[in-house]
Design an enzyme around this catalytic site. Sequence first.
Site, PDB file in Angstrom:
ATOM      1  N   MET A 175       1.196   1.607  -3.454  1.00  6.44           N
ATOM      2  CA  MET A 175       2.513   2.389  -3.053  1.00  6.44           C
ATOM      3  C   MET A 175       2.535   2.574  -1.519  1.00  6.44           C
ATOM      4  SD  MET A 175       4.617   2.468  -5.324  1.00  6.44           S
ATOM      5  CE  MET A 175       5.993   3.338  -4.020  1.00  6.44           C
ATOM      6  N   ASP A 176       1.531   2.436  -0.960  1.00  5.28           N
ATOM      7  CA  ASP A 176       1.817   2.594   0.679  1.00  5.28           C
ATOM      8  C   ASP A 176       2.473   1.370   0.968  1.00  5.28           C
ATOM      9  OD1 ASP A 176       0.508   4.895   1.564  1.00  5.28           O
ATOM     10  OD2 ASP A 176      -1.425   4.190   1.165  1.00  5.28           O
ATOM     11  N   HIS A 177       1.813   0.067   0.246  1.00  3.39           N
ATOM     12  CA  HIS A 177       2.662  -0.911   0.693  1.00  3.39           C
ATOM     13  C   HIS A 177       4.189  -1.054   0.118  1.00  3.39           C
ATOM     14  CE1 HIS A 177      -0.820  -3.322   1.934  1.00  3.39           C
ATOM     15  NE2 HIS A 177      -1.488  -2.690   0.819  1.00  3.39           N
TER      16      HIS A 177
END
Length: 407
Positions: A175-177
Site C-alpha cells: 500500500m506504500d506503492h
Amino acid sequence: MTGALSHLRVCDLSGQLAGAGATKILAAFGAQVIRVEDPVSRGLWDALRGVGPYVDERRGVDLGAGFNNHNAGKYGVTINLRTDEGKQLLRELIAISDVVCENFAAGVMENRGFGYEELKRIKSDIVYVSNCGFGHSGPYRDFKTWGPIVQAVSGLTYTSGLPDTEPAGWGFSYMDHGSAFYMTVAIMAALHHRERTGEGQHVDLATVPAGMAMLPTEILDWTVNRRMTQPSGNRADFDEYAPHGIYPCAGEDRWIAIACRDDREVALLAKVLDEPALTADRFATLPQRLTSVAELDALVGAATTSRDAPTLADDLVAAGVPASVVKSPAERIDGDADLTRMGLFPSVTHPDIGRVRVEGIPMTFSATPWHLDAGAPKLGQHNDEILGTLLGHDAQALADWAERGVI
C-alpha cells in the site's frame, strides 16, 4: 531537461515508499525533485537509506538499494529544521517550488512550523500534498501507520490467505506503492487546477481509504448482500471460474497459474494435460466443479507436477486456455522480452553503489518518454548546487552551516 514535467520543481520532504515512489515518477518525467533530509540523524529520516539488499560487503546510509531504487533521478540536500537558519533555508526553497509533498504523520509539519497556512504565506499558490495513514482530520488522525498496518486496517489483509487459516498478509508494504500512485495523481490534478485558476491547495491523502479502494467487489458484497468475503487462496473470489489456481510443476518451486472460464476451456485443459477425468460428468458444469473443487484442483495438480512450467504454459495458451508461469525475478527482469522492449528496468549510476538497475515507469509515451539515468542522491550530495547555486548562498556560508550542523 526536456521531459513533460521539466517545468516543475518539487520540494520533497517525503520518504520511505509512499512519498518517495510518487516523486520518483515526477523525476522520471523531468521534474526537478529536491529531496530534503535531516543532517543530524544521518539518514534515519528515511528508514530505507541504509537498508539492503547491497551490491557488496559495504554498508552505510548511502548504500541501500531500496533507497536508490525509489529516489533515482532526484537531487538531495540536508537541512536541520531544529535551527532557525535551517527553517529559513527551507522557506527559501519552498518559495521557488511548485509543490511541497510529505508523508509524515498528521501534525508533524505543523509542529515544525510548516503547516499549510504557513506554506501559503511563503508562496500563495503552493500545491501541498500530504500522505499519511488516516489523513489530517477525523477521529483517527493521530494514529500512525506503516504499510502492513494500512493493509490490515483497510481490509486487504483479511481477504488474503488460504481458507480456514489466519490471514496471510501481503508480506510487503504494497500500500506504500499504491498510495504513491494516488499521490502522483493528486499532485498532477492540483497542478492542473492551479494552471487553470492560479490557486494552490492542500491535498490531504489518506492511505487507508486508498487501500479500501482496492477492494471494491468485497465492499459491494457486504453493502448489498451483507455477506463477508472469505479468504480463498488462489481460487476465484466469487466462484466465477473453476479450475482457477496455482499448480505445481517439475523442478524446485516451479508453478503455473491456470484459469478456465467455461466448459470449453476445461475440455481444452483436459486435452493438453492428457487427463480425461477432468471432463467426467461430475465436472460437467461450473456448479458441479465448484462442489468438488478440492478434487478438481488435486487432479489438475497431479497432472501438472511432472510438466515443465514454461512449456506447459505455452501449450495451454496455444490451445486457448489462460495460463502463465509463476515467474521468478530472473524470468521477469532478464527473460521477459516485453519488459525489455519497454525498458522497464533501466540502469542508473550512483556515486557509491555504481551502475545498477532500478524499476522504471510502466508507461510508454510517444512524445515525452520518461528517463532515469542518475541514481539516488547521497546524503546532502547537492547542497552546493541547490543551497548555493540555486538559492544564492556563498561557499563560506555553506561551510559555516555544515560545521554547525545547519546543513
